[in-house]
Design a protein around this motif. Structure first.
Motif, mmCIF file in Angstrom:
data_model
loop_
_atom_site.group_PDB
_atom_site.id
_atom_site.type_symbol
_atom_site.label_atom_id
_atom_site.label_comp_id
_atom_site.label_asym_id
_atom_site.label_seq_id
_atom_site.Cartn_x
_atom_site.Cartn_y
_atom_site.Cartn_z
ATOM 1 N N HIS A 113 -32.621 47.009 -7.548
ATOM 2 C CA HIS A 113 -34.015 47.688 -6.700
ATOM 3 C C HIS A 113 -33.693 49.420 -5.875
ATOM 4 O O HIS A 113 -34.737 49.751 -5.420
ATOM 5 N N ALA A 114 -32.250 49.528 -5.928
ATOM 6 C CA ALA A 114 -31.805 50.712 -5.309
ATOM 7 C C ALA A 114 -33.163 49.632 -3.503
ATOM 8 O O ALA A 114 -33.448 51.110 -2.906
ATOM 9 N N ILE A 115 -33.374 49.127 -3.087
ATOM 10 C CA ILE A 115 -34.079 49.107 -0.699
ATOM 11 C C ILE A 115 -33.259 49.575 -0.867
ATOM 12 O O ILE A 115 -31.571 48.963 -0.140
ATOM 13 N N SER A 116 -33.640 50.177 0.367
ATOM 14 C CA SER A 116 -33.258 51.041 1.513
ATOM 15 C C SER A 116 -33.868 51.177 2.344
ATOM 16 O O SER A 116 -33.611 51.075 3.954
ATOM 17 N N THR A 117 -35.296 50.922 2.382
ATOM 18 C CA THR A 117 -35.939 50.952 3.417
ATOM 19 C C THR A 117 -36.822 49.503 3.511
ATOM 20 O O THR A 117 -37.911 49.303 2.229
ATOM 21 N N ALA A 118 -38.008 49.417 4.386
ATOM 22 C CA ALA A 118 -38.982 48.776 4.494
ATOM 23 C C ALA A 118 -39.802 49.152 3.605
ATOM 24 O O ALA A 118 -40.726 48.089 3.466
ATOM 25 N N GLN A 119 -40.651 50.501 3.257
ATOM 26 C CA GLN A 119 -41.160 50.586 2.846
ATOM 27 C C GLN A 119 -41.051 50.408 0.938
ATOM 28 O O GLN A 119 -41.814 49.960 0.196
ATOM 29 N N ASP A 120 -39.739 49.891 0.520
ATOM 30 C CA ASP A 120 -39.419 49.965 -0.447
ATOM 31 C C ASP A 120 -39.856 48.278 -1.203
ATOM 32 O O ASP A 120 -39.641 48.449 -2.357
ATOM 33 N N LEU A 121 -39.757 47.865 0.247
ATOM 34 C CA LEU A 121 -40.350 46.225 -0.708
ATOM 35 C C LEU A 121 -41.526 45.988 -1.597
ATOM 36 O O LEU A 121 -42.040 45.551 -1.237
ATOM 37 N N LEU A 122 -42.500 46.921 -0.983
ATOM 38 C CA LEU A 122 -44.025 47.043 -1.808
ATOM 39 C C LEU A 122 -44.085 46.568 -2.881
ATOM 40 O O LEU A 122 -44.498 46.942 -3.956
ATOM 41 N N ASP A 123 -42.506 47.253 -3.709
ATOM 42 C CA ASP A 123 -42.439 47.936 -4.474
ATOM 43 C C ASP A 123 -41.420 46.812 -5.892
ATOM 44 O O ASP A 123 -41.285 46.939 -7.525
ATOM 45 N N VAL A 124 -41.835 45.494 -5.033
ATOM 46 C CA VAL A 124 -40.722 44.272 -5.780
ATOM 47 C C VAL A 124 -40.880 43.389 -5.233
ATOM 48 O O VAL A 124 -42.626 43.208 -4.449
ATOM 49 N N SER A 125 -41.026 42.205 -5.730
ATOM 50 C CA SER A 125 -41.329 40.528 -5.806
ATOM 51 C C SER A 125 -40.788 40.531 -4.676
ATOM 52 O O SER A 125 -39.670 40.169 -4.494
ATOM 53 N N LEU A 126 -42.189 39.548 -4.182
ATOM 54 C CA LEU A 126 -42.032 39.414 -2.313
ATOM 55 C C LEU A 126 -42.383 37.934 -2.936
ATOM 56 O O LEU A 126 -42.668 36.938 -3.270
ATOM 57 N N LEU A 127 -41.526 36.246 -2.626
ATOM 58 C CA LEU A 127 -41.492 35.687 -2.011
ATOM 59 C C LEU A 127 -42.432 34.841 -0.741
ATOM 60 O O LEU A 127 -42.007 34.915 -0.034
#
Length: 296
Positions: A180-194
């Protein structure tokens, strides 16, 4: 000081009453207690006369609890359960005290259980029984001496001893972060969160603390850290997890930080116990021990 003998019926009367109230039948209770039906009926009658209250309504060959009898049955059933539990604990450990401790599941298995051997070695006369509780309860209604509590320092009817704070990180598998090419905290809004059901607003607070604007936060729900951690390792998403509970997974690389944004939780871990049990010797010993362990 015990109340008047009038309000302390014999155990045999209470056992007969509990059996009839649970089975709904004098015949079934007699079979269960290995008594005759008439003997059970006499015990019920004797209990009603002693209390001065009708506990059952008799209808032909059946009986049913009165409204007063129903409430009494629930309290007597719990009292008998506690007496039985106390007797079992005494038989299992006749030379020392028993500590009934309520634990949070992952805290208990990951942090407490591996250390308990040290406490038991230093206190050979004490037996510890562990049960799981996910939220505060009324100590007056349970045979629990103490509990591990995570949250704010508030538990009605209990004293609290501070144990430790915790830091959390957004954790996932290396493959998930790369995919998912995560690099910043903002990127986590675009992925599945548990999410954990016991901490429903944890992600919201994490995003707010890291200056990320968001509308809503969705994802899978879990009732325990252990299952959330397993899901994160399996690549199902990112879980917000306490670092001290996933130390081994981080060390092995099974989990990694999705972003380097560790945050200290506003809540703390406490040992909770009823005031009247504060001087109970096994609890005193355990309290001293766990405070030392938490400080290391």
């Amino acid at each position: 000081m015990l109340p008047s003998r009038r309000f302390l019926p014999s155990t045999s009367l209470l056992v007969a009453f509990e059996s009839v109230s649970r089975t709904g039948s004098v015949t079934a209770a007699a079979r269960e207690l290995d008594l005759t039906q008439s003997a059970v009926s006499r015990q019920i009658k004797a209990l009603e006369e002693q209390l001065g209250v009708e506990l059952f309504v008799r209808e032909r060959q059946t009986v049913r609890l009165t409204l007063a009898g129903d409430g009494y049955a629930r309290e007597i059933r719990e009292a008998l359960r506690r007496i039985s539990s106390a007797s079992l604990n005494l038989r299992a450990n006749p030379h020392g005290g028993t500590l009934n401790l309520a634990i949070l599941p992952t805290f208990g298995t990951r942090w407490l259980a591996p250390r308990l051997g040290g406490f038991l070695a230093a206190n050979p006369g004490v037996t510890i029984n562990l049960v799981t509780r996910l939220s505060p309860f009324d100590f007056r209604l349970d045979s629990i001496d103490a509990a591990i509590h995570f949250g704010h320092p508030h538990w009605p009817g209990a004293e609290l001893t501070l144990l430790m704070s915790e830091k959390t990180i957004p954790a996932c598998s290396a493959g998930f972060r790369s995919r998912h090419a995560i690099s910043t905290a903002q990127d986590l809004l675009d992925v599945s969160l548990l999410h954990l059901t016991t901490r429903p607003d944890a992600w919201e607070r994490w995003f707010a603390g890291n200056g990320v604007n968001f509308q809503t936060v969705h994802g899978m729900l879990f009732d325990q850290f252990a299952t959330a951690a397993q899901a994160a390792m399996a690549g199902l998403g990112v879980a917000l997890l306490p670092t001290f509970l996933i130390h081994d997974e981080l060390k092995r690389g099974d989990l990694i930080a999705a972003v380097d944004c560790e945050m200290e939780s506003s809540e703390r871990y406490y040992l909770a116990y009823p005031t009247e049990r504060a001087d109970y010797a096994p609890l005193e010993a355990f309290r001293r021990w766990i405070v030392r362990e938490a400080a290391t």
